[in-house]
Structure formats: C-alpha cells, structure tokens
Design an enzyme around this catalytic site. Structure first.
Site, mmCIF file in Angstrom:
data_model
loop_
_atom_site.group_PDB
_atom_site.id
_atom_site.type_symbol
_atom_site.label_atom_id
_atom_site.label_comp_id
_atom_site.label_asym_id
_atom_site.label_seq_id
_atom_site.Cartn_x
_atom_site.Cartn_y
_atom_site.Cartn_z
ATOM 1 N N GLU A 1 2.948 -1.697 -3.300
ATOM 2 C CA GLU A 1 2.573 -2.197 -1.973
ATOM 3 C C GLU A 1 3.308 -3.504 -1.694
ATOM 4 O O GLU A 1 3.185 -4.454 -2.465
ATOM 5 C CB GLU A 1 1.061 -2.410 -1.898
ATOM 6 C CG GLU A 1 0.556 -3.083 -0.643
ATOM 7 C CD GLU A 1 0.932 -2.319 0.617
ATOM 8 O OE1 GLU A 1 1.473 -2.956 1.534
ATOM 9 O OE2 GLU A 1 0.683 -1.094 0.672
ATOM 10 N N ASP B 1 10.619 -3.425 -4.575
ATOM 11 C CA ASP B 1 11.289 -2.336 -3.878
ATOM 12 C C ASP B 1 10.889 -1.001 -4.504
ATOM 13 O O ASP B 1 11.122 -0.765 -5.690
ATOM 14 C CB ASP B 1 12.799 -2.563 -3.976
ATOM 15 C CG ASP B 1 13.618 -1.522 -3.250
ATOM 16 O OD1 ASP B 1 13.047 -0.537 -2.762
ATOM 17 O OD2 ASP B 1 14.845 -1.703 -3.166
ATOM 18 N N ASP C 1 4.390 3.818 6.935
ATOM 19 C CA ASP C 1 4.967 3.342 8.190
ATOM 20 C C ASP C 1 5.958 4.391 8.686
ATOM 21 O O ASP C 1 6.895 4.746 7.973
ATOM 22 C CB ASP C 1 5.677 2.008 7.944
ATOM 23 C CG ASP C 1 6.072 1.297 9.233
ATOM 24 O OD1 ASP C 1 6.419 1.997 10.214
ATOM 25 O OD2 ASP C 1 6.045 0.060 9.263
ATOM 26 N N ASP D 1 -0.407 11.023 10.389
ATOM 27 C CA ASP D 1 -0.877 11.498 11.686
ATOM 28 C C ASP D 1 0.247 11.452 12.718
ATOM 29 O O ASP D 1 0.008 11.675 13.908
ATOM 30 C CB ASP D 1 -2.053 10.640 12.174
ATOM 31 C CG ASP D 1 -1.668 9.186 12.330
ATOM 32 O OD1 ASP D 1 -1.251 8.579 11.330
ATOM 33 O OD2 ASP D 1 -1.763 8.650 13.453
#
Length: 256
Positions: A110, A137, A159, A195
């Site tokens: 994260e 990374d 993202d 989504d």
C-alpha cells in the site's frame, strides 16, 4: 479452458470490444515502474504517527537484499502459505483474511501512508502476527518475490486511472501479468474486484490473452457475485450505495 457462452458473454463481449479499441497501442511504453502515483493523504493523528514510526519498521519488508528461498520464512509464528494483497486501502479485506486464515501469511502492499496507519492500528488492536507490509513500488516487490511461491494475489478496487494518458499506471499490464505468472504457484489465483466497467474489461482482456492463466467463471454469477466469505470493503459498500455493481474476477495460474 473456460468456454465463453451466453452466461458470461456480457463481460467477455465488453472485454473484446475494449481490447480492439484500446489495447492495440504499443505496450512497450508501459514500462515497469511505480503503478501508484498518489501517496499523499491527510495528516496523521499522534498515535497513527507513532505506529508508523515504531510498529511499521518491525513489519515492513526490505527488498534491497536477496529474497528468501520461500516467503514463509518471513513469518513468525510459521505459516504454510503466503498471499499478497496489492493496494489494501483501509485494510478491511486484508485484516479479515488474516484473521480467518492464521496459518497463511499475508503481505500487504500500500503506497498511502494513511492506509498504512489504519492497518497498523488494527494489527495492534487484534494482535495479528501473520501480516507483513510493503510501502514501495509494487512492480519491484513482484520482481523480488521467489518464483512460484505465492498462493494468491488480490487486487481489490484499485485506482482505475480512467484517463488514457494514465493507463500506463494501471497495475494490470502485460508485463505485470507475466510477473504474476512467475510469482504464483501452479493453480494459484489472481483475484480482481472493481466497480469500474472499463477496468474490468481491460483486466479481462489482458488475462484472457495471457498464456499462463485461465478465467475460472463458468456462469454469470461467478463474476457478478462475490466469492464465498468475501469481505466487502468500505469503498465497495460506497459503490453499492451509489448503484455501481462490481465484478469479481478470478484467474487460475495454469500448471507448467
């Protein structure tokens, strides 16, 4: 190999159209590098900052040296297998999985310091001992892990980088699919939840053309509904409230 019939045709058709329209670009420009570009967040509270300073160093992976022969060596008490979750956000899914599977080790990657602070608080609260953390990374981490060692890789609501000029920042790229194939054991899984229809199509197109993976869906409900015992994240609940339905994609690493 899964035969794509009318039960799974809607998402498969979307992926094929997306592949023809967008993925014919030269992916050599999608070099391996950071797949995350938004590390800044809200100012940490005092206890959160204290956890980042004092607890995180004990859990953080250092990949500047050689990897162990097996990732199970990173955990004490001993574990039987290791899974990786990339971009765990608030940590709801990762924490639930670690508590439900104490004999499995979990690596959480994260880049957001706020996400790290949140999961550190839960780790401290629950006294969880089968989680290690990585804030660098993700591509470098994937290159570092031993070959054929991970049981599963989860990518939950990543993202989507919706603008075309940012697509190179998406985690799912041909090079990264190859890196996952190298890292996963035979019959290990890559699980993806989003989504965002365009990212679902992008991911499906990349994995369907990958020689080392099979899509496990046999009927529409296999990707329209969460898999058993799936822990919904805060973002996932927000998406549902706003009327956006996620797809739950599972891909199995073929045996050599």
């Amino acid at each position: 190999m899964v035969t794509i019939d009318r039960r799974v045709q809607p998402i498969a058709h979307l992926a094929c159209n997306h592949q023809r329209a967008f993925i014919d670009m030269n992916e050599s420009v999608h070099h391996q590098g950071s797949f995350f570009g938004r590390r800044k967040g809200h100012k940490l509270r005092a206890h959160q900052a204290d956890l980042v300073d004092k607890l995180l160093p004990h859990l953080a992976l250092a990949i500047d040296g050689p990897a162990p022969a097996s990732l199970v060596e990173l955990f004490d008490p001993p574990v039987e297998a290791v899974r990786l979750e990339i971009g765990f956000g608030g940590g709801e899914h990762l924490i639930a999985e670690a508590l439900a599977h104490p004999s499995t080790g979990f690596i959480g990657a994260e880049p957001y310091v706020n996400g790290m602070a949140k999961i550190l608080a839960r780790i401290e609260q629950e006294n969880i001992r089968n989680i290690r953390l990585f804030a660098g990374d993700a591509a470098a981490l994937m290159a570092w892990v031993p070959a054929h060692d991970l049981n599963r890789i989860d990518l939950i609501h990543p993202d989507p980088w919706p603008k075309r000029r940012h697509w190179k920042r998406r985690f799912v790229q041909d090079a990264m699919v190859g890196a996952m194939a190298r890292a996963l054991r035979a019959n290990g899984e890559f699980r993806f939840v989003s989504d965002i229809d365009s990212y679902n199509a992008w991911t499906l197109a990349h994995l369907l053309r990958a020689p080392d993976f099979d899509w496990t869906a046999e009927r529409a409900d296999d990707w329209r509904k969460p898999w058993p015992n799936y822990t919904m994240t805060r973002y996932g609940r927000k998406a549902e409230r706003e009327g956006r339905r996620a797809a739950y994609l599972r891909f199995r690493r073929r045996a050599a």
